[in-house]
Write a protein that holds these residues in place. Structure first.
Motif, PDB file in Angstrom:
ATOM      1  N   THR A   1       0.827  -1.211   0.000  1.00 38.52           N
ATOM      2  CA  THR A   1       0.000   0.000   0.000  1.00 38.52           C
ATOM      3  C   THR A   1       0.857   1.255   0.000  1.00 38.52           C
ATOM      4  OG1 THR A   1      -0.195  -0.049   2.430  1.00 38.52           O
ATOM      5  CG2 THR A   1      -1.931  -1.138   1.148  1.00 38.52           C
ATOM      6  N   PHE A   2       1.960   1.244   0.751  1.00 36.82           N
ATOM      7  CA  PHE A   2       2.795   2.444   0.807  1.00 36.82           C
ATOM      8  C   PHE A   2       3.554   2.651  -0.505  1.00 36.82           C
ATOM      9  CE2 PHE A   2       6.208   5.179   2.630  1.00 36.82           C
ATOM     10  CZ  PHE A   2       5.372   6.158   3.139  1.00 36.82           C
ATOM     11  N   SER A   3       3.958   1.564  -1.151  1.00 35.33           N
ATOM     12  CA  SER A   3       4.613   1.695  -2.452  1.00 35.33           C
ATOM     13  C   SER A   3       3.673   2.336  -3.464  1.00 35.33           C
ATOM     14  CB  SER A   3       5.071   0.319  -2.960  1.00 35.33           C
ATOM     15  OG  SER A   3       6.114  -0.191  -2.177  1.00 35.33           O
ATOM     16  N   LEU A   4       2.423   1.877  -3.499  1.00 33.53           N
ATOM     17  CA  LEU A   4       1.450   2.470  -4.411  1.00 33.53           C
ATOM     18  C   LEU A   4       1.170   3.924  -4.054  1.00 33.53           C
ATOM     19  CD1 LEU A   4      -1.205  -0.356  -4.966  1.00 33.53           C
ATOM     20  CD2 LEU A   4       0.409   0.581  -6.631  1.00 33.53           C
ATOM     21  N   ALA A   5       1.039   4.196  -2.756  1.00 32.27           N
ATOM     22  CA  ALA A   5       0.737   5.562  -2.325  1.00 32.27           C
ATOM     23  C   ALA A   5       1.855   6.520  -2.719  1.00 32.27           C
ATOM     24  CB  ALA A   5       0.517   5.594  -0.807  1.00 32.27           C
TER      25      ALA A   5
ATOM     26  N   LEU B   1      -4.674  14.136  -3.212  1.00 33.31           N
ATOM     27  CA  LEU B   1      -4.553  12.713  -3.501  1.00 33.31           C
ATOM     28  C   LEU B   1      -3.425  12.086  -2.690  1.00 33.31           C
ATOM     29  CD1 LEU B   1      -5.453  10.277  -5.199  1.00 33.31           C
ATOM     30  CD2 LEU B   1      -3.744  10.949  -6.891  1.00 33.31           C
ATOM     31  N   SER B   2      -2.323  12.797  -2.535  1.00 31.03           N
ATOM     32  CA  SER B   2      -1.192  12.265  -1.772  1.00 31.03           C
ATOM     33  C   SER B   2      -1.585  12.025  -0.317  1.00 31.03           C
ATOM     34  CB  SER B   2      -0.007  13.228  -1.845  1.00 31.03           C
ATOM     35  OG  SER B   2       0.425  13.407  -3.176  1.00 31.03           O
ATOM     36  N   TYR B   3      -2.244  13.005   0.308  1.00 30.43           N
ATOM     37  CA  TYR B   3      -2.678  12.837   1.688  1.00 30.43           C
ATOM     38  C   TYR B   3      -3.633  11.660   1.819  1.00 30.43           C
ATOM     39  CZ  TYR B   3      -0.668  17.365   2.990  1.00 30.43           C
ATOM     40  OH  TYR B   3       0.191  18.405   3.253  1.00 30.43           O
ATOM     41  N   PHE B   4      -4.542  11.546   0.854  1.00 33.12           N
ATOM     42  CA  PHE B   4      -5.520  10.460   0.915  1.00 33.12           C
ATOM     43  C   PHE B   4      -4.848   9.096   0.816  1.00 33.12           C
ATOM     44  CE2 PHE B   4      -8.276   7.398  -1.234  1.00 33.12           C
ATOM     45  CZ  PHE B   4      -9.356   7.372  -0.358  1.00 33.12           C
ATOM     46  N   LEU B   5      -3.926   8.947  -0.137  1.00 25.31           N
ATOM     47  CA  LEU B   5      -3.288   7.651  -0.341  1.00 25.31           C
ATOM     48  C   LEU B   5      -2.363   7.282   0.816  1.00 25.31           C
ATOM     49  CD1 LEU B   5      -2.475   7.768  -4.168  1.00 25.31           C
ATOM     50  CD2 LEU B   5      -4.280   6.484  -3.014  1.00 25.31           C
ATOM     51  N   ILE B   6      -1.641   8.260   1.342  1.00 23.81           N
ATOM     52  CA  ILE B   6      -0.801   7.973   2.510  1.00 23.81           C
ATOM     53  C   ILE B   6      -1.683   7.588   3.700  1.00 23.81           C
ATOM     54  CG2 ILE B   6       0.823   8.948   4.171  1.00 23.81           C
ATOM     55  CD1 ILE B   6       2.050   8.391   1.450  1.00 23.81           C
ATOM     56  N   GLY B   7      -2.802   8.288   3.867  1.00 24.26           N
ATOM     57  CA  GLY B   7      -3.746   7.931   4.929  1.00 24.26           C
ATOM     58  C   GLY B   7      -4.307   6.536   4.739  1.00 24.26           C
ATOM     59  N   TRP B   8      -4.630   6.201   3.479  1.00 27.38           N
ATOM     60  CA  TRP B   8      -5.128   4.856   3.167  1.00 27.38           C
ATOM     61  C   TRP B   8      -4.109   3.791   3.549  1.00 27.38           C
ATOM     62  CZ3 TRP B   8      -2.899   2.342  -1.366  1.00 27.38           C
ATOM     63  CH2 TRP B   8      -3.421   1.061  -1.601  1.00 27.38           C
ATOM     64  N   SER B   9      -2.848   4.034   3.247  1.00 23.61           N
ATOM     65  CA  SER B   9      -1.806   3.075   3.601  1.00 23.61           C
ATOM     66  C   SER B   9      -1.670   2.936   5.117  1.00 23.61           C
ATOM     67  CB  SER B   9      -0.475   3.523   2.996  1.00 23.61           C
ATOM     68  OG  SER B   9       0.578   2.657   3.390  1.00 23.61           O
ATOM     69  N   LEU B  10      -1.694   4.064   5.818  1.00 26.01           N
ATOM     70  CA  LEU B  10      -1.552   4.019   7.277  1.00 26.01           C
ATOM     71  C   LEU B  10      -2.742   3.345   7.944  1.00 26.01           C
ATOM     72  CD1 LEU B  10      -0.019   7.551   7.977  1.00 26.01           C
ATOM     73  CD2 LEU B  10       1.150   5.340   7.832  1.00 26.01           C
ATOM     74  N   VAL B  11      -3.938   3.508   7.371  1.00 27.12           N
ATOM     75  CA  VAL B  11      -5.116   2.805   7.898  1.00 27.12           C
ATOM     76  C   VAL B  11      -4.916   1.297   7.768  1.00 27.12           C
ATOM     77  CG1 VAL B  11      -7.548   2.294   7.431  1.00 27.12           C
ATOM     78  CG2 VAL B  11      -6.787   4.657   7.606  1.00 27.12           C
TER      79      VAL B  11
END
Length: 227
Positions: free
Chosen positions: A119-123, A135-145
């Protein structure tokens, strides 16, 4: 090293589980890859709408796939069997103390977390690609979730997660490929689309190229005016 391992175990027991059935089920839902299928579809749609040719689309998709393949393959086929660190749910030392939800225990070994790495690689890849803050904040948040769910469910130590967040080389490699092969990228063919206005990839080399083009056009216009 023993002190670090003990701290990792104590931190896991602090963060693992709760008395809330709602949070238990929420963690189970969020950790499931099928839950995020709409996100994958949205990213795929963004790639299709914001690139001009089939080759560009295939390169972006191939680069994103390379992030997942490298991170996941290195973890599952090399690191986990080599390190052979028990997941908390299977650890003979603290396994009985781990709060297990719906009898979900995962495989035997958990170092490092493939969920975190993938997930973090994709983010990071899409963040570098689009240069869009939202989008960056959302994807990093998605990975951390996703990382939080793994600790909450007791299938990874916090140390497994931290190591899983570190393999950024796939992103760097695929970003370099993007610069090499798509240096002539043109603006999005659908500029009136809200999605493209918001998430259109903006590469440094494209921005420099556009500025040079505008400068040359201005100089040519000035010469014509003088003539």
């Amino acid at each position: 090293m023993e002190t670090i391992i003990q701290f990792d175990q104590q931190l896991l027991l602090m963060l693992n589980g709760s008395d809330s059935l709602f949070v238990d089920q929420l963690a189970v839902i969020l950790t499931n890859a099928r839950t995020w299928i709409p996100l994958y579809i949205a990213l795929f749609y963004m790639v299709l709408r914001c690139n001009n040719s089939v080759s560009q689309v295939l390169l972006v998709l191939g680069a994103a796939g390379l992030c997942v393949v490298l991170a996941g393959t290195i973890d599952d086929t090399i690191v986990k069997p080599l390190v052979a660190r028990w997941r908390p749910t299977h650890d003979p030392q603290i396994g009985i103390l781990v709060d297990v939800v719906n009898d979900y225990r995962g495989g035997n070994y958990g170092f490092f977390s493939a969920h975190a790495a993938n997930t973090f690689s994709l983010a990071v890849f899409f963040s570098l690609l689009t240069r869009n803050r939202i989008l960056s904040y959302f994807l990093i948040g998605w990975s951390l979730v996703n990382c939080w769910t793994r600790i909450y469910l007791g299938v990874h130590y916090p140390g497994d997660i931290l190591v899983g967040l570190s393999p950024l080389s796939p992103c760097c490699e695929t970003r370099s490929l993007w610069h090499v092969f798509l240096r002539d990228t043109r603006p999005c063919p659908c500029p009136d689309s809200l999605l493209c206005r918001t998430l259109q990839p903006r590469l440094f080399i494209t921005r420099r190229s556009n500025r040079l083009d505008r400068l040359k056009q201005g100089m040519n216009d000035e010469r014509r005016y003088r003539l």
